[in-house]
Design an enzyme around this catalytic site. Structure first.
Site, mmCIF file in Angstrom:
data_model
loop_
_atom_site.group_PDB
_atom_site.id
_atom_site.type_symbol
_atom_site.label_atom_id
_atom_site.label_comp_id
_atom_site.label_asym_id
_atom_site.label_seq_id
_atom_site.Cartn_x
_atom_site.Cartn_y
_atom_site.Cartn_z
ATOM 1 N N SER A 7 0.856 -1.188 0.000
ATOM 2 C CA SER A 7 0.000 0.000 0.000
ATOM 3 C C SER A 7 0.889 1.234 0.000
ATOM 4 O O SER A 7 1.628 1.474 0.962
ATOM 5 C CB SER A 7 -0.889 0.004 1.238
ATOM 6 O OG SER A 7 -1.448 1.300 1.405
ATOM 7 N N HIS A 32 -1.545 -1.440 -4.101
ATOM 8 C CA HIS A 32 -2.769 -0.972 -3.434
ATOM 9 C C HIS A 32 -2.696 0.551 -3.286
ATOM 10 O O HIS A 32 -1.742 1.084 -2.731
ATOM 11 C CB HIS A 32 -2.875 -1.656 -2.069
ATOM 12 C CG HIS A 32 -4.126 -1.346 -1.314
ATOM 13 N ND1 HIS A 32 -5.325 -1.989 -1.543
ATOM 14 C CD2 HIS A 32 -4.368 -0.448 -0.331
ATOM 15 C CE1 HIS A 32 -6.243 -1.517 -0.719
ATOM 16 N NE2 HIS A 32 -5.696 -0.562 0.027
ATOM 17 N N ASP A 34 -4.652 3.921 -1.957
ATOM 18 C CA ASP A 34 -5.694 4.405 -1.046
ATOM 19 C C ASP A 34 -6.149 5.804 -1.439
ATOM 20 O O ASP A 34 -5.375 6.755 -1.368
ATOM 21 C CB ASP A 34 -5.150 4.424 0.387
ATOM 22 C CG ASP A 34 -5.022 3.023 0.951
ATOM 23 O OD1 ASP A 34 -6.027 2.287 0.926
ATOM 24 O OD2 ASP A 34 -3.922 2.670 1.392
ATOM 25 N N MET A 36 -8.609 8.846 -0.562
ATOM 26 C CA MET A 36 -9.390 9.371 0.577
ATOM 27 C C MET A 36 -9.839 10.797 0.290
ATOM 28 O O MET A 36 -9.072 11.579 -0.290
ATOM 29 C CB MET A 36 -8.528 9.374 1.842
ATOM 30 C CG MET A 36 -7.933 8.023 2.175
ATOM 31 S SD MET A 36 -7.098 8.065 3.771
ATOM 32 C CE MET A 36 -6.312 6.454 3.773
ATOM 33 N N HIS A 65 -8.534 1.548 -3.768
ATOM 34 C CA HIS A 65 -9.444 1.425 -2.627
ATOM 35 C C HIS A 65 -10.052 2.807 -2.397
ATOM 36 O O HIS A 65 -9.385 3.700 -1.890
ATOM 37 C CB HIS A 65 -8.608 0.937 -1.424
ATOM 38 C CG HIS A 65 -9.321 0.927 -0.122
ATOM 39 N ND1 HIS A 65 -8.670 0.773 1.087
ATOM 40 C CD2 HIS A 65 -10.641 1.048 0.193
ATOM 41 C CE1 HIS A 65 -9.540 0.801 2.073
ATOM 42 N NE2 HIS A 65 -10.745 0.972 1.569
ATOM 43 N N MET A 67 -12.036 5.391 -0.603
ATOM 44 C CA MET A 67 -12.634 5.782 0.682
ATOM 45 C C MET A 67 -13.229 7.168 0.466
ATOM 46 O O MET A 67 -12.753 8.172 1.009
ATOM 47 C CB MET A 67 -11.554 5.772 1.771
ATOM 48 C CG MET A 67 -11.149 4.362 2.177
ATOM 49 S SD MET A 67 -9.558 4.278 3.011
ATOM 50 C CE MET A 67 -8.472 4.163 1.590
ATOM 51 N N MET A 136 -11.712 -4.593 6.114
ATOM 52 C CA MET A 136 -10.859 -3.632 6.823
ATOM 53 C C MET A 136 -10.596 -4.175 8.228
ATOM 54 O O MET A 136 -11.535 -4.441 8.980
ATOM 55 C CB MET A 136 -11.543 -2.261 6.939
ATOM 56 C CG MET A 136 -11.614 -1.447 5.663
ATOM 57 S SD MET A 136 -10.054 -1.223 4.783
ATOM 58 C CE MET A 136 -9.057 -0.358 6.009
ATOM 59 N N ASP A 174 -6.925 -5.560 4.918
ATOM 60 C CA ASP A 174 -6.228 -4.272 4.881
ATOM 61 C C ASP A 174 -6.227 -3.630 6.264
ATOM 62 O O ASP A 174 -7.292 -3.329 6.806
ATOM 63 C CB ASP A 174 -6.962 -3.370 3.874
ATOM 64 C CG ASP A 174 -6.295 -2.030 3.638
ATOM 65 O OD1 ASP A 174 -5.195 -1.797 4.166
ATOM 66 O OD2 ASP A 174 -6.889 -1.218 2.907
#
Ligand code: DX5
Ligand code: ZN
Length: 222
Positions: A7, A32, A34, A36, A65, A67, A136, A174
Site C-alpha cells: 500500500s 494498493h 488508497d 481518501m 481502494h 474511501m 478492513m 487491509d
C-alpha cells in the site's frame, strides 16, 4: 497462492516510482492505492492523476481502494487513469449494486469493502458480482494502526460463505497486516494481503516485502 499488495500510503510520495519498483522486486504483485476524500474518512490522499502516473511506471495491477462518498462520479476517471481493480465501501454507497455494475462496465474488477463494524452477512446478495471482498482490519483513514482481532472471524465467515455459495471471489485484508499478525490472517483464509507500514515504514521496501511474503506463504503452507 497468497499475494502481497504493497500500500503506497506509507511510501515516500516524492519517490513513488522507486518505492513501487522496490516493493515489486520484494514480491508485491498488485499495488494498493488508497484514495481518501476527507469526508468519508478523516484524511485526504490522492486521485486519478497519481494513478495515471503510476500506470506509466509499473505493469502491476493497480488496486484502487476508494474511501470516498461519491464514488460513482469518479469511476470513469479511475478507468481512464488505468486502474485495474476498484473497491467501494458498503458504508459509503447508497446504491452498492449500481456502483459495482458501473465499475465492471468500465472494464475494471469490482470489489466491496467493509469497515470493522459492518457484518459480512450483509454482502451475501452481491457476492456473485465481486472480484474480491476487502475486509478492513482497522478503521480506514490512516496507515500504521493496530490490527483489530475480530477481523479474523470475519475472514473465516467470508471463506465459509464463499464455499457455501460456490463462488470464487478473493478475500483481501487491509490494516495492521505485519509480522505479528500475518500468519493468523492467512490461516483465517485471506488471499490478498495489503501492507503499508510493514513494507514501506522502515525504508527498506524490497527486503521488508520479501520477509512479509515469505512469512505469509510459510503460514499458508505454500
Ligand atoms: C487505511 C488504508 C490502508 C493502509 C494500511 O485506511 O486503507 O491501505 O495503507 O496500512 P497499514 O498496513 O500500515 O496498516
Ligand atoms: Zn487500503
Amino acid at each position: 497462492m497468497v499475494e502481497l499488495l504493497p500500500s503506497i500510503l506509507s511510501a515516500d510520495f516524492a519517490h513513488l516510482a522507486d518505492e513501487v519498483a522496490a516493493a515489486e522486486r520484494g514480491g508485491g504483485t498488485v499495488i494498493h492505492v488508497d484514495v481518501m476524500d476527507g469526508h468519508f474518512v478523516p484524511n485526504i490522499t490522492l486521485g486519478p492523476p497519481v494513478v495515471k502516473s503510476l500506470r506509466r511506471v509499473t505493469g502491476l495491477p493497480l488496486d484502487c481502494h476508494l474511501m470516498i462518498e461519491n464514488a460513482d462520479e469518479f469511476i470513469p476517471a479511475f478507468a481512464d487513469a488505468g486502474a485495474n481493480w476498484v473497491s467501494v465501501h458498503y458504508e459509503a454507497c447508497r446504491h452498492l449494486h449500481r456502483s459495482l455494475e458501473l465499475i465492471a462496465h468500465h472494464g475494471m474488477e469490482p470489489a466491496v469493502v467493509i469497515n470493522p463494524a459492518t457484518r459480512v452477512d450483509l454482502l451475501r446478495d452481491i457476492l456473485p458480482m465481486v472480484h474480491h471482498v476487502l475486509v478492513m482490519s482497522v478503521n480506514p483513514g490512516f496507515g500504521g494502526q493496530k490490527f483489530i482481532e475480530f477481523s479474523l472471524d470475519k475472514i473465516r465467515r467470508l471463506a465459509e460463505l464463499r464455499q457455501e455459495l460456490g463462488l470464487a471471489f478473493k478475500i483481501e485484508v487491509d490494516g495492521g497486516v505485519a509480522h505479528d499478525t500475518v500468519a493468523r490472517v492467512v490461516q483465517a483464509g485471506a488471499d490478498l494481503l495489503v501492507a503499508g507500514n510493514a513494507v514501506f515504514g522502515a525504508g527498506h521496501p524490497e527486503q521488508d516485502a520479501r520477509a512479509l511474503l515469505t512469512a505469509a506463504r510459510e503460514a499458508a503452507g505454500q
